[in-house]
Design an enzyme around this catalytic site. Structure first.
Site, PDB file in Angstrom:
ATOM      1  CB  CYS A  83      -0.948   0.000   1.184  1.00 19.60           C
ATOM      2  SG  CYS A  83      -2.105  -1.376   1.088  1.00 19.60           S
ATOM      3  CG  ASN A  89      -6.569  -1.266   0.146  1.00 17.89           C
ATOM      4  OD1 ASN A  89      -5.774  -0.921  -0.720  1.00 17.89           O
ATOM      5  ND2 ASN A  89      -6.209  -1.562   1.380  1.00 17.89           N
ATOM      6  CG  HIS A 105      -3.398   3.290   0.993  1.00 20.60           C
ATOM      7  ND1 HIS A 105      -3.721   2.733  -0.229  1.00 20.60           N
ATOM      8  CD2 HIS A 105      -3.594   2.316   1.924  1.00 20.60           C
ATOM      9  CE1 HIS A 105      -4.084   1.471  -0.040  1.00 20.60           C
ATOM     10  NE2 HIS A 105      -4.022   1.198   1.253  1.00 20.60           N
TER      11      HIS A 105
HETATM   12  N1  COA Z   1     -19.118  -9.404   6.519  1.00 21.27           N
HETATM   13  C1  COA Z   1     -19.799  -9.671   7.635  1.00 21.27           C
HETATM   14  N2  COA Z   1     -19.198  -9.976   8.813  1.00 21.27           N
HETATM   15  C2  COA Z   1     -17.866  -9.961   8.839  1.00 21.27           C
HETATM   16  C3  COA Z   1     -17.081  -9.694   7.692  1.00 21.27           C
HETATM   17  C4  COA Z   1     -17.769  -9.405   6.510  1.00 21.27           C
HETATM   18  N3  COA Z   1     -17.126  -9.109   5.365  1.00 21.27           N
HETATM   19  N4  COA Z   1     -15.788  -9.770   8.037  1.00 21.27           N
HETATM   20  C5  COA Z   1     -15.738 -10.087   9.338  1.00 21.27           C
HETATM   21  N5  COA Z   1     -16.998 -10.206   9.826  1.00 21.27           N
HETATM   22  C6  COA Z   1     -17.415 -10.548  11.174  1.00 21.27           C
HETATM   23  C7  COA Z   1     -16.354 -11.274  11.950  1.00 21.27           C
HETATM   24  O1  COA Z   1     -16.396 -12.649  11.650  1.00 21.27           O
HETATM   25  C8  COA Z   1     -16.743 -10.987  13.371  1.00 21.27           C
HETATM   26  O2  COA Z   1     -17.786 -11.838  13.740  1.00 21.27           O
HETATM   27  P1  COA Z   1     -17.846 -12.430  15.245  1.00 21.27           P
HETATM   28  O3  COA Z   1     -17.967 -11.228  16.110  1.00 21.27           O
HETATM   29  O4  COA Z   1     -19.048 -13.282  15.177  1.00 21.27           O
HETATM   30  O5  COA Z   1     -16.554 -13.152  15.424  1.00 21.27           O
HETATM   31  C9  COA Z   1     -17.311  -9.562  13.294  1.00 21.27           C
HETATM   32  O6  COA Z   1     -17.647  -9.339  11.918  1.00 21.27           O
HETATM   33  C10 COA Z   1     -16.358  -8.510  13.755  1.00 21.27           C
HETATM   34  O7  COA Z   1     -15.109  -8.767  13.152  1.00 21.27           O
HETATM   35  P2  COA Z   1     -13.884  -7.884  13.457  1.00 21.27           P
HETATM   36  O8  COA Z   1     -12.716  -8.392  12.678  1.00 21.27           O
HETATM   37  O9  COA Z   1     -13.738  -7.736  14.935  1.00 21.27           O
HETATM   38  O10 COA Z   1     -14.372  -6.501  12.857  1.00 21.27           O
HETATM   39  P3  COA Z   1     -13.679  -5.110  12.941  1.00 21.27           P
HETATM   40  O11 COA Z   1     -14.594  -4.141  13.561  1.00 21.27           O
HETATM   41  O12 COA Z   1     -12.275  -5.184  13.437  1.00 21.27           O
HETATM   42  O13 COA Z   1     -13.609  -4.712  11.404  1.00 21.27           O
HETATM   43  C11 COA Z   1     -12.099  -4.605   9.548  1.00 21.27           C
HETATM   44  C12 COA Z   1     -12.861  -5.497  10.508  1.00 21.27           C
HETATM   45  C13 COA Z   1     -11.283  -5.479   8.616  1.00 21.27           C
HETATM   46  C14 COA Z   1     -13.091  -3.799   8.732  1.00 21.27           C
HETATM   47  C15 COA Z   1     -11.202  -3.644  10.391  1.00 21.27           C
HETATM   48  O14 COA Z   1     -10.428  -4.387  11.298  1.00 21.27           O
HETATM   49  C16 COA Z   1     -10.305  -2.834   9.541  1.00 21.27           C
HETATM   50  O15 COA Z   1     -10.740  -1.920   8.860  1.00 21.27           O
HETATM   51  N6  COA Z   1      -8.992  -3.098   9.561  1.00 21.27           N
HETATM   52  C17 COA Z   1      -8.049  -2.483   8.672  1.00 21.27           C
HETATM   53  C18 COA Z   1      -8.029  -3.264   7.402  1.00 21.27           C
HETATM   54  C19 COA Z   1      -7.310  -2.587   6.285  1.00 21.27           C
HETATM   55  O16 COA Z   1      -7.572  -1.455   5.961  1.00 21.27           O
HETATM   56  N7  COA Z   1      -6.377  -3.315   5.669  1.00 21.27           N
HETATM   57  C20 COA Z   1      -5.606  -2.859   4.578  1.00 21.27           C
HETATM   58  C21 COA Z   1      -4.652  -1.830   5.045  1.00 21.27           C
HETATM   59  S1  COA Z   1      -3.602  -1.288   3.809  1.00 21.27           S
END
Ligand code: COA
Length: 330
Positions: A113, A287, A257
């Protein structure tokens, strides 16, 4: 004083649009979950035999036209991608050949990224040392073919899209151009956003067991990425501003980004900057890794938000973790 200036920009995305509702049909997710957690509504996916070099070449053609340059003017290529067509050689030589650039040098950058900012810094250094006069910088990715589009892979699959952006970088003597940049990394988090295979550690590069475990697909610790990104973005934005002798009050537009709207919102809040000064188009592209900044920059300029004389700050964070920033007098 010689600086280097972005004289042309352009982007290209494949035509196929995949909405959150399309993803609802193939995995257990909802449009509401994706929009609430990421801001993303749709992204573009390639179809058929299209590689990141193909997208990058289209973006490069547009950037060259925008700069009023032809392939004959280009004297170096930097290609940022984590999803090159082949393990090796990298995409740079494919661009060299397909655009007919003559035997210019071609360098590949794999900083995910932050790849576009790393590449821009390389172009800047070469231009300021007088080595090259017209560097083509490309960021392009095909993420879709490496996503697990089943429910098991939904945490990552909903985030990423395909696309490419490019910039032409040339010397400037009128005070415009790249004022400062900063590059950083912290490898202790390498396994928090990574793709393990194919691997030189493994005879045959990948085993059946690795394929079955999905080790050839990217994996992520979303919370760790989120936590670090929201700290590093503001840090590096301030760093490049201080290095260029400016403050946040001088900034016309930050083009970060495009990882996630929630990350950008947190950055806005931590910096205490007006929301409209941080450009966002993650809603429509997801992304696109190394491509996201040049895509966003091109759209921001098309929207009239990037004009001659403006102070523009670019910033990126991603796999590595590696991050960087760049202050530009446009
Ligand atoms: N659709 C529905 N549910 C989803 C899902 C999806 N696409 N992806 C994960 N979940 C579920 C999980 O399984 C979890 O369920 P559970 O509570 O029953 O275990 C729940 O949603 C919460 O998951 P969690 O990972 O705790 O969510 P979060 O609030 O941390 O959000 C991201 C997840 C990925 C959106 C967040 O962590 C994020 O934005 N991280 C940065 C990612 C990023 O930008 N990466 C690239 C950087 S360059």
């Amino acid at each position: 004083m010689i600086r280097s200036r972005i004289t042309g920009i352009g982007f290209h995305v494949p035509p196929r649009v995949v909405t959150n509702h399309d993803l609802e049909k193939i995995m257990d997710t909802t449009d509401a979950w994706i929009v609430e957690r990421t801001g993303i509504r749709e992204r573009h996916f390639v179809e058929g035999d299209v590689g990141s070099s193909d997208l990058g070449i289209e973006a490069a053609r547009k950037a060259l036209a925008d700069a009023g340059r032809t392939p004959a003017d280009v004297d170096f290529v930097v290609f940022a991608t984590t999803t090159s067509d082949w393990m090796f050689p990298g995409n740079g030589v494919i661009v060299q050949e397909k655009l007919g650039l003559g035997n210019v040098g071609a360098l590949d950058v794999r900083n995910a990224c932050s790849g576009f900012i790393y590449s821009l810094s390389v172009a800047d250094a070469f231009i300021r040392m007088g080595q090259y006069k017209c560097v083509l910088v490309i960021g392009a990715e095909v993420q879709s073919t490496g996503l697990d589009l089943r429910t098991e892979g939904r945490d990552m699959a909903v985030l990423f899209g395909d696309g490419a952006g490019a910039a032409v970088v040339e010397p400037s003597t009128d005070g415009s151009g790249i004022l400062s940049w900063a590059l950083h990394s912290d490898g202790q988090f390498a396994r928090d956003l990574w793709c393990e295979a194919p691997s030189s550690r493994v005879p045959g590069r990948v085993t059946q067991a690795m394929l079955e475990a999905g080790q050839q697909l990217p994996r992520m610790n979303g919370r760790q990425v989120f936590k670090n990104a929201t700290t590093r973005f503001p840090e590096v934005i301030n760093e490049v501003l201080v290095a260029s002798g400016h403050t946040l009050a001088d900034v016309d537009l930050v083009v970060p980004h495009q990882a996630n709207q929630r990350i950008s919102d947190a950055v806005v809040q931590r910096l205490g900057i007006a929301h409209e000064k941080v450009f966002q188009n993650v809603q429509r592209y997801g992304n696109t890794t190394a491509a996201s900044i040049p895509i966003a920059l091109t759209e921001a300029r098309e929207a009239g938000l990037v004009n001659r004389g403006d102070l523009i700050v670019l910033a990126a964070f991603g796999a590595g973790f590696a991050w960087g920033g760049c202050a530009i007098r446009w």
